[in-house]
Design an enzyme around this catalytic site. Sequence first.
Site, PDB file in Angstrom:
ATOM      1  N   CYS A 106      -3.975  -2.540  -4.840  1.00 29.29           N
ATOM      2  CA  CYS A 106      -4.233  -3.151  -3.537  1.00 29.29           C
ATOM      3  C   CYS A 106      -3.040  -3.896  -2.958  1.00 29.29           C
ATOM      4  O   CYS A 106      -3.139  -4.491  -1.892  1.00 29.29           O
ATOM      5  CB  CYS A 106      -5.455  -4.035  -3.634  1.00 29.29           C
ATOM      6  SG  CYS A 106      -6.866  -3.040  -4.148  1.00 29.29           S
ATOM      7  N   HIS A 109      -4.194 -12.231   1.644  1.00 35.13           N
ATOM      8  CA  HIS A 109      -4.852 -11.132   0.940  1.00 35.13           C
ATOM      9  C   HIS A 109      -6.348 -11.239   1.243  1.00 35.13           C
ATOM     10  O   HIS A 109      -6.987 -10.254   1.534  1.00 35.13           O
ATOM     11  CB  HIS A 109      -4.557 -11.209  -0.554  1.00 35.13           C
ATOM     12  CG  HIS A 109      -5.067 -10.046  -1.332  1.00 35.13           C
ATOM     13  ND1 HIS A 109      -4.689  -8.759  -1.060  1.00 35.13           N
ATOM     14  CD2 HIS A 109      -5.955  -9.968  -2.359  1.00 35.13           C
ATOM     15  CE1 HIS A 109      -5.313  -7.930  -1.886  1.00 35.13           C
ATOM     16  NE2 HIS A 109      -6.088  -8.638  -2.678  1.00 35.13           N
ATOM     17  N   HIS A 120     -11.884  -4.382   2.773  1.00 39.53           N
ATOM     18  CA  HIS A 120     -10.705  -4.218   1.926  1.00 39.53           C
ATOM     19  C   HIS A 120     -10.338  -2.734   1.906  1.00 39.53           C
ATOM     20  O   HIS A 120     -11.004  -1.933   1.262  1.00 39.53           O
ATOM     21  CB  HIS A 120     -10.997  -4.736   0.523  1.00 39.53           C
ATOM     22  CG  HIS A 120      -9.780  -4.832  -0.344  1.00 39.53           C
ATOM     23  ND1 HIS A 120      -8.562  -4.242  -0.028  1.00 39.53           N
ATOM     24  CD2 HIS A 120      -9.573  -5.464  -1.527  1.00 39.53           C
ATOM     25  CE1 HIS A 120      -7.689  -4.508  -0.976  1.00 39.53           C
ATOM     26  NE2 HIS A 120      -8.278  -5.249  -1.906  1.00 39.53           N
TER      27      HIS A 120
END
Lengths: 383, 408
Positions: free
Chosen positions: B164, B295, B330
């Site tokens: 990620c 994030h 996400h």
Amino acid sequence: MGGPSALSPPRRVAVTGCGVVSPIGIGREEFARAFLEGKAGLRPVAGDYSPPLPCARAGQVVDFDATRWLGKKGTRFLDRSTTLAVTAAGLALKDGGLAVEEANSPRVGVVLGTAMGSLKSISDFGRETLLYERPFLVNPMLFPNTVLNSAAGQVAIWLKLRGVNTTVSNGQLSGLTAVSYAGRAIALEYADAILAGGVEELSAQLVWGAHHAGNREFLESAREEDVYPGEGASILLLEELQAARDRARPVIAELLGCESGFYGRTRGGGVTAQAQGLAAWLNRLMRACDVAPEEVGALSASCGPEAADSVESLAMDIVFGDRRPARLDVKSLIGECYSAAGAFQCTALLAYLGRPGCAQRYGLVTSAGKDGAVACALFKRGD
Amino acid sequence: MRRHRVVITGLGVVSSIGIGVRAFCEALRTGKSGITEITSFDTRGFPFRRGGEIRGFDPQHWIRRLDPTSIGKTSQLAIAASRLALDDARIDPADAEGSRCGVSVGTTDGETLLIERFNEDWVRHGLDGFRGRYMAEAPAGRISVNVARDLGLEGEVNTFATACAAGNYAIGHAYDLVSTGEAPFMLCGGADSLSRKTFAGFFRLNAVAPLVCQPFDRNRQGLLTGEGAGMLLLERRECALLRRARVYAEILGYGLSCDGVHMTSPDRDSIVTAMQRAIHQAGLRPADVSYVCAHGTGTRLNDLTEAAAIHQVFAGSPPPVSSVKSMIGHTMGAASAIAASACALAIYEGFLPPTINSVEPDPECALDCVPNRARDAEVNVAQNNAFAFGGNNAILMLGREEWAARRL
């Protein structure tokens, strides 16, 4: 790194250790001896596969017991590609005599190449979601294994490396581009030492997946009927050259430069364009490093020597004409190790340059993917 | 070592809140949500079924040289975003063809849908009982390769599989190649597709929210998975000025670190190291940073760890911090590339993207998360955070080009 750039010279990069887990031996010396003797690592497939694998032989690491190398603690949920990588990385550190402590840990990193991660871990996990009535009842301990950077993450945990940690996924070029990326990271001062290489795990899913793919884009080989899959891990310890000298470590080789390009846009006639592209990069690389073609003693290739029409054969014709260096073919001994192939080619070249009485100082590693990508690296033997 | 300055002159975004930079920018300004019921895989058996799915994406429209049905969905998204970025940079595709423009794409799961198809065929027919030519497109590296094939590029092609944080890794690498003079142009970013495997995995870790993603909020219930692609065109500043290109922002530097502690739990100290490296490499002080694009996954563990790291780096007085994931979920390997595009827009257009679904800011985080509404602001320096499984942290620093030029 070392590209045709007019900027100030980057830091130099040395190879000070190698860690290998291969079908022909574990550890740098065992691998080197076996490679130079031409020991065969391809054997009838060991293990029960149902259905049987679509290949009679394979380059398996048959005697590898992860717990022997890593201990029993903490290995239960690791997959094979991770244990292969952690073992090879540990061997490389040990070979280079580099102690990782609190102080240097943030400057020591890992760069691994993997084309598919552990396809076995990924598809076993995905398959469970299809088999259970409640699809989320998968084992959460196995979830991290399904991410492609799992092996690099575990290497960092096991060896306590807190520096640059990168996983590159470039098919056949994965292993060599990992070495290239690591070299640049050291040259640009992002890290002082990096364990760089590739890992491949032989599994029913991978071999069948490649079989379905027609062996075109993955598990590549010059001659399709001869695709024997292999597995293992090959990892180099790269270090800033001066730091290696300061701690009085023998320098196995210097990584002088790496280049890569892509020639897959044209359909048909692609091999010629790709070979010309590779030849151009080889010439540029040698010129940038001030090495003449006749000074190159060996070229460690990704395709076997029998394939006269392969990208690498054609590129060698263009670059070297009839004064060809020795062509090293580790694949015929250990099989198509795919993600790890380029890194094994590096280790094989270093074994060749390091053999007693070797007069040559320079060697090349090349990697050519069926997708049109090419990469090359130039090494100089250490003193 | 002296380096060329590197600027962003093209943005290509394919997201659940908009395709193309104008739609995406408008969505950021209005705080649009891209979260819907997932339709792209069978969600039967899962109690929660929402995610950031892209609707109305027609691969035929974007893919010119390749047969769209012959490649995976993640490649399709990456090609579309690349064409959008090239177009946004006002570069004629014919000029790019045959050039040494390189491609650098980050991904978490690669062509995960092809592997799921393989799993289904395996369950139904056994490993030897089906035709699976599609497996040729399954390796993650195909994403960058397919971008290069469809656009006819001949530069270095790299795919980063650093989970990620992969988008920031890919952009950082492209910055290295352009700044050292190794590549004239780079298309870089990230791409991922929604997948059942990832959904099931995060669900099992109790990390998936039932309805909405609420980063830095006391009522947070977890993350939502999403999909998309963000591609940026990077070039040398002097080339951009010469061809009078619009410059969104300058890449000032980036920083990487690895936790080396745990595969899935973030580590504050290591995140601090990555931020400090990025700020240092960019030649900045923490006080120079105007905005942090977090994030910000919306899990408690991420929020608290990220907030603590930010407070440590910014000595208790952090700039505004918001999370694009509140809007699109996400998007895995695409996340930090889409977020980097948001940073570039924040700098160029002068606004802070909001954190939507904010009800009750978590006092434990103690951050100005730009709740619910975008805010006009002069953004000189934006910091783009990305953390990943495997303990991979990557922080990218972007700056307003005029501001960065004045600094020298």
